[in-house]
Motif scaffolding. Structure first.
Motif, PDB file in Angstrom:
ATOM      1  N   LEU A  11       0.833  -1.203   0.000  1.00  0.00           N
ATOM      2  CA  LEU A  11       0.000   0.000   0.000  1.00  0.00           C
ATOM      3  C   LEU A  11       0.868   1.252   0.000  1.00  0.00           C
ATOM      4  O   LEU A  11       0.625   2.187  -0.786  1.00  0.00           O
ATOM      5  CB  LEU A  11      -0.924  -0.008   1.222  1.00  0.00           C
ATOM      6  N   PHE A  89      -8.876   7.546  -2.648  1.00  0.00           N
ATOM      7  CA  PHE A  89      -9.068   6.603  -1.549  1.00  0.00           C
ATOM      8  C   PHE A  89      -8.682   7.288  -0.248  1.00  0.00           C
ATOM      9  O   PHE A  89      -7.921   8.260  -0.234  1.00  0.00           O
ATOM     10  CB  PHE A  89      -8.232   5.319  -1.743  1.00  0.00           C
ATOM     11  N   ASP A 125     -13.021   2.859   3.565  1.00  0.00           N
ATOM     12  CA  ASP A 125     -12.412   3.564   2.438  1.00  0.00           C
ATOM     13  C   ASP A 125     -13.465   4.507   1.874  1.00  0.00           C
ATOM     14  O   ASP A 125     -14.608   4.096   1.652  1.00  0.00           O
ATOM     15  CB  ASP A 125     -11.962   2.547   1.375  1.00  0.00           C
ATOM     16  N   TYR A 176      -9.410  -6.924  -0.113  1.00  0.00           N
ATOM     17  CA  TYR A 176      -9.600  -5.537  -0.521  1.00  0.00           C
ATOM     18  C   TYR A 176      -8.286  -4.767  -0.431  1.00  0.00           C
ATOM     19  O   TYR A 176      -7.921  -4.014  -1.350  1.00  0.00           O
ATOM     20  CB  TYR A 176     -10.654  -4.879   0.365  1.00  0.00           C
ATOM     21  N   LEU A 180      -6.434  -2.756  -3.572  1.00  0.00           N
ATOM     22  CA  LEU A 180      -6.373  -1.300  -3.555  1.00  0.00           C
ATOM     23  C   LEU A 180      -5.056  -0.749  -4.116  1.00  0.00           C
ATOM     24  O   LEU A 180      -5.080   0.202  -4.910  1.00  0.00           O
ATOM     25  CB  LEU A 180      -6.620  -0.780  -2.132  1.00  0.00           C
ATOM     26  N   THR A 183      -5.351  -0.822  -8.024  1.00  0.00           N
ATOM     27  CA  THR A 183      -6.285   0.129  -8.647  1.00  0.00           C
ATOM     28  C   THR A 183      -6.007   1.564  -8.248  1.00  0.00           C
ATOM     29  O   THR A 183      -6.410   2.491  -8.933  1.00  0.00           O
ATOM     30  CB  THR A 183      -7.719  -0.186  -8.234  1.00  0.00           C
ATOM     31  N   GLY A 185      -7.396   3.287  -6.127  1.00  0.00           N
ATOM     32  CA  GLY A 185      -8.611   4.028  -5.824  1.00  0.00           C
ATOM     33  C   GLY A 185      -9.343   4.548  -7.044  1.00  0.00           C
ATOM     34  O   GLY A 185     -10.197   5.443  -6.914  1.00  0.00           O
ATOM     35  N   GLN A 190     -14.434  -1.072  -7.405  1.00  0.00           N
ATOM     36  CA  GLN A 190     -15.116  -2.057  -6.560  1.00  0.00           C
ATOM     37  C   GLN A 190     -16.210  -2.806  -7.315  1.00  0.00           C
ATOM     38  O   GLN A 190     -16.534  -3.946  -6.980  1.00  0.00           O
ATOM     39  CB  GLN A 190     -15.699  -1.375  -5.324  1.00  0.00           C
TER      40      GLN A 190
END
Length: 236
Positions: A11, A89, A125, A176, A180, A183, A185, A190
């Motif tokens: 992340l 996000f 999120d 998830y 994340l 993608t 955000g 989703q």
């Protein structure tokens, strides 16, 4: 500096890549305060009766970012004949998120069933800077593991065949947090993990996802976008 888990490291690395990208412009970024994971979940979960039968998976510790907030609102740099991409996000420590109040999403004429559903939501999120009206929530229920994830889109009930603005995701929290960083955000990602046909939504939802899948494999070659491409094609 403490050692990050693999999911947390991914992340933070993705966040850095966002800031460094030459195809994206950053409208807002926020890095909150890092917290100590050695303390584990707060004592409130053991002391408050409402959490007595709620199963908090031990995998949360490895999947959550141990930070008060990590947020980014971004959009693609305008290029001739290239569709725009937008995303945002905002995530935080899962335990802090669970201890916050349910989001205020229902209206006065909502059914009791809908009100009960939303009362069980805890936001993990969301998109506060863009005002896109999108968020993902954990549904807090006793004796359920893994806890369900639901996606809220303020415009969903406007489309034929959709009575509410919520849809359950085919992801748990750990999954998830793995997707994340891939993608970053991108608005609507989703939906790729829902049972909704994207053909029934506004065209801009699909266009945003298509633009992401066209640009990101080159811009971020360290990630595999083939599974997301397959999910998009299956929903068109």
């Amino acid at each position: 500096m403490r050692e990050y888990s693999a999911i947390e490291s991914a992340l933070y690395a993705s966040f850095d890549r966002l800031l460094e990208s030459d195809i994206l412009e950053i409208d807002f970024e926020s890095v909150g305060t890092f917290t100590d994971p050695s303390a584990g979940k707060p004592s409130e979960f053991d002391e408050q009766s409402e959490w007595k039968d709620v199963i908090l998976d031990h995998r949360f510790d490895e999947a959550t970012p141990w930070i008060t907030e990590l947020a980014c609102r971004w959009r693609s740099v305008k290029r001739k004949r290239a569709p725009e991409i937008h995303g945002e996000f905002r995530v935080r420590n899962i335990y802090d998120a669970l201890l916050k109040n349910a989001p205020d999403l229902t209206w006065e004429r909502a059914s009791d069933t809908e009100k009960q559903l939303v009362a069980e939501f805890r936001t993990i999120d969301d998109t506060p800077r863009s005002g896109a009206g999108l968020l993902t929530a954990v549904r807090v229920q006793p004796h359920v593991n893994p806890l369900e994830l639901w996606y809220y889109d303020k415009d969903l009930s406007r489309y034929p065949g959709h009575a509410t603005d919520y849809v359950r995701l085919d992801l748990d929290y750990v999954e998830y947090m793995k997707v994340l960083p891939v993608t970053k955000g991108t608005f609507g990602w989703q939906y790729l993990f829902s049972d909704i046909s994207l053909c029934g939504l506004e065209r801009h939802v699909v266009e945003n996802l298509e633009a992401m899948l066209d640009a990101f494999p080159t811009a971020f070659p360290e990630y595999d976008y083939a599974p997301l491409r397959a999910r998009l094609e299956a929903r068109l």
